[in-house]
Design a protein around this motif. Sequence first.
Motif, PDB file in Angstrom:
ATOM      1  N   MET A   1       0.873  -1.209  -0.001  1.00 56.59           N
ATOM      2  CA  MET A   1       0.087  -0.088  -0.044  1.00 56.59           C
ATOM      3  C   MET A   1       0.788   1.056  -0.113  1.00 56.59           C
ATOM      4  O   MET A   1       1.710   1.384   0.826  1.00 56.59           O
ATOM      5  CB  MET A   1      -0.773   0.119   1.087  1.00 56.59           C
ATOM      6  N   ARG A   2       0.433   1.916  -0.911  1.00 57.68           N
ATOM      7  CA  ARG A   2       1.369   3.459  -0.729  1.00 57.68           C
ATOM      8  C   ARG A   2       0.294   4.633  -0.832  1.00 57.68           C
ATOM      9  O   ARG A   2      -1.060   4.467  -1.159  1.00 57.68           O
ATOM     10  CB  ARG A   2       2.114   3.601  -2.201  1.00 57.68           C
ATOM     11  N   THR A   3       0.613   5.920  -0.659  1.00 61.28           N
ATOM     12  CA  THR A   3      -0.343   6.926  -0.572  1.00 61.28           C
ATOM     13  C   THR A   3      -0.170   7.804  -1.793  1.00 61.28           C
ATOM     14  O   THR A   3       1.129   8.122  -2.173  1.00 61.28           O
ATOM     15  CB  THR A   3      -0.093   7.594   0.893  1.00 61.28           C
ATOM     16  N   CYS A   4      -1.117   8.159  -2.594  1.00 59.27           N
ATOM     17  CA  CYS A   4      -1.062   8.996  -3.575  1.00 59.27           C
ATOM     18  C   CYS A   4      -0.751  10.722  -3.151  1.00 59.27           C
ATOM     19  O   CYS A   4      -1.216  10.950  -2.094  1.00 59.27           O
ATOM     20  CB  CYS A   4      -2.430   9.001  -4.451  1.00 59.27           C
ATOM     21  N   VAL A   5       0.057  11.015  -3.788  1.00 56.17           N
ATOM     22  CA  VAL A   5       0.585  12.335  -3.265  1.00 56.17           C
ATOM     23  C   VAL A   5      -0.515  13.815  -3.726  1.00 56.17           C
ATOM     24  O   VAL A   5      -0.396  14.685  -3.063  1.00 56.17           O
ATOM     25  CB  VAL A   5       1.977  12.843  -3.885  1.00 56.17           C
ATOM     26  N   GLY A   6      -1.430  13.408  -4.639  1.00 57.18           N
ATOM     27  CA  GLY A   6      -2.378  14.055  -5.112  1.00 57.18           C
ATOM     28  C   GLY A   6      -3.618  14.119  -4.261  1.00 57.18           C
ATOM     29  O   GLY A   6      -4.033  15.063  -3.603  1.00 57.18           O
ATOM     30  N   CYS A   7      -4.207  12.874  -4.031  1.00 52.01           N
ATOM     31  CA  CYS A   7      -5.438  12.887  -3.282  1.00 52.01           C
ATOM     32  C   CYS A   7      -5.422  12.413  -1.825  1.00 52.01           C
ATOM     33  O   CYS A   7      -6.463  12.453  -1.039  1.00 52.01           O
ATOM     34  CB  CYS A   7      -6.653  12.000  -3.873  1.00 52.01           C
ATOM     35  N   ILE A  13      -0.060  -0.730  -4.993  1.00 52.97           N
ATOM     36  CA  ILE A  13       1.183  -0.423  -5.945  1.00 52.97           C
ATOM     37  C   ILE A  13       0.904  -0.288  -7.327  1.00 52.97           C
ATOM     38  O   ILE A  13       1.039   0.449  -8.010  1.00 52.97           O
ATOM     39  CB  ILE A  13       2.621  -0.887  -5.355  1.00 52.97           C
ATOM     40  N   GLY A  14       0.017  -1.473  -7.779  1.00 52.48           N
ATOM     41  CA  GLY A  14      -0.086  -1.639  -9.007  1.00 52.48           C
ATOM     42  C   GLY A  14      -1.206  -0.559  -9.496  1.00 52.48           C
ATOM     43  O   GLY A  14      -1.379  -0.361 -10.835  1.00 52.48           O
ATOM     44  N   GLU A  15      -2.002   0.212  -8.699  1.00 52.12           N
ATOM     45  CA  GLU A  15      -2.861   1.242  -9.138  1.00 52.12           C
ATOM     46  C   GLU A  15      -2.074   2.426  -9.177  1.00 52.12           C
ATOM     47  O   GLU A  15      -3.000   3.422  -9.779  1.00 52.12           O
ATOM     48  CB  GLU A  15      -4.100   1.308  -8.099  1.00 52.12           C
ATOM     49  N   LEU A  16      -1.109   2.794  -8.793  1.00 50.96           N
ATOM     50  CA  LEU A  16      -0.533   4.094  -8.824  1.00 50.96           C
ATOM     51  C   LEU A  16       0.943   4.192  -9.815  1.00 50.96           C
ATOM     52  O   LEU A  16       1.590   2.993 -10.079  1.00 50.96           O
ATOM     53  CB  LEU A  16       0.045   4.247  -7.236  1.00 50.96           C
ATOM     54  N   LEU A  17       1.379   5.553 -10.084  1.00 47.57           N
ATOM     55  CA  LEU A  17       2.225   5.355 -10.818  1.00 47.57           C
ATOM     56  C   LEU A  17       3.534   5.839  -9.626  1.00 47.57           C
ATOM     57  O   LEU A  17       3.259   6.648  -9.054  1.00 47.57           O
ATOM     58  CB  LEU A  17       2.261   6.625 -11.599  1.00 47.57           C
ATOM     59  N   ARG A  18       4.577   5.401  -9.949  1.00 49.51           N
ATOM     60  CA  ARG A  18       6.022   5.835  -9.344  1.00 49.51           C
ATOM     61  C   ARG A  18       6.475   7.074 -10.192  1.00 49.51           C
ATOM     62  O   ARG A  18       6.707   7.024 -11.306  1.00 49.51           O
ATOM     63  CB  ARG A  18       6.868   4.900  -9.188  1.00 49.51           C
ATOM     64  N   HIS A  42      -1.962   8.631  -8.464  1.00 49.93           N
ATOM     65  CA  HIS A  42      -3.132   7.873  -9.259  1.00 49.93           C
ATOM     66  C   HIS A  42      -2.894   8.472 -10.589  1.00 49.93           C
ATOM     67  O   HIS A  42      -2.496   9.577 -10.897  1.00 49.93           O
ATOM     68  CB  HIS A  42      -4.260   8.185  -8.917  1.00 49.93           C
ATOM     69  N   PRO A  43      -2.966   7.551 -11.828  1.00 50.99           N
ATOM     70  CA  PRO A  43      -2.811   7.892 -13.217  1.00 50.99           C
ATOM     71  C   PRO A  43      -4.115   8.877 -13.469  1.00 50.99           C
ATOM     72  O   PRO A  43      -4.928   8.290 -14.474  1.00 50.99           O
ATOM     73  CB  PRO A  43      -2.416   6.685 -13.962  1.00 50.99           C
ATOM     74  N   ASP A  44      -4.335   9.674 -12.782  1.00 48.56           N
ATOM     75  CA  ASP A  44      -5.733  10.285 -13.086  1.00 48.56           C
ATOM     76  C   ASP A  44      -5.422  12.041 -12.937  1.00 48.56           C
ATOM     77  O   ASP A  44      -4.734  12.621 -12.295  1.00 48.56           O
ATOM     78  CB  ASP A  44      -6.513  10.095 -11.650  1.00 48.56           C
ATOM     79  N   PRO A  45      -6.008  12.848 -13.998  1.00 48.31           N
ATOM     80  CA  PRO A  45      -5.418  14.288 -14.075  1.00 48.31           C
ATOM     81  C   PRO A  45      -5.976  14.776 -12.832  1.00 48.31           C
ATOM     82  O   PRO A  45      -5.232  15.921 -12.562  1.00 48.31           O
ATOM     83  CB  PRO A  45      -6.433  14.443 -15.349  1.00 48.31           C
TER      84      PRO A  45
END
Length: 105
Positions: A1-7, A13-18, A42-45
Amino acid sequence: MRTCVGCKRRALIGELLRVVAVAGRVVVDERRRLPGRGAWLHPDPDCLAKAERRRAFPRALRAPGALDAREVREHVGRTTPHHDPGTSPGSRGIKEAGRPVMSQP
């Protein structure tokens, strides 16, 4: 588990971009092998916009000064599925938990 720096939501990990800082730029580490401190997004604008607005990349990557996130914006723009005009990406009839929305009688 990682935390998105945006939201700031936690995700697998598989749901996020490094992303990492390289020579004053933020680049996507697709293979997750680049050296240095990484941040997760997250790969989300929307998440990218929040991260840039809050200046999260320099803080998370411990980089002095501003970082150019153009490459990350381009990557997110390529990987984000486009939706029909007039609809929001989340209005496909599925709740967040993955169950279909129940119709009203």
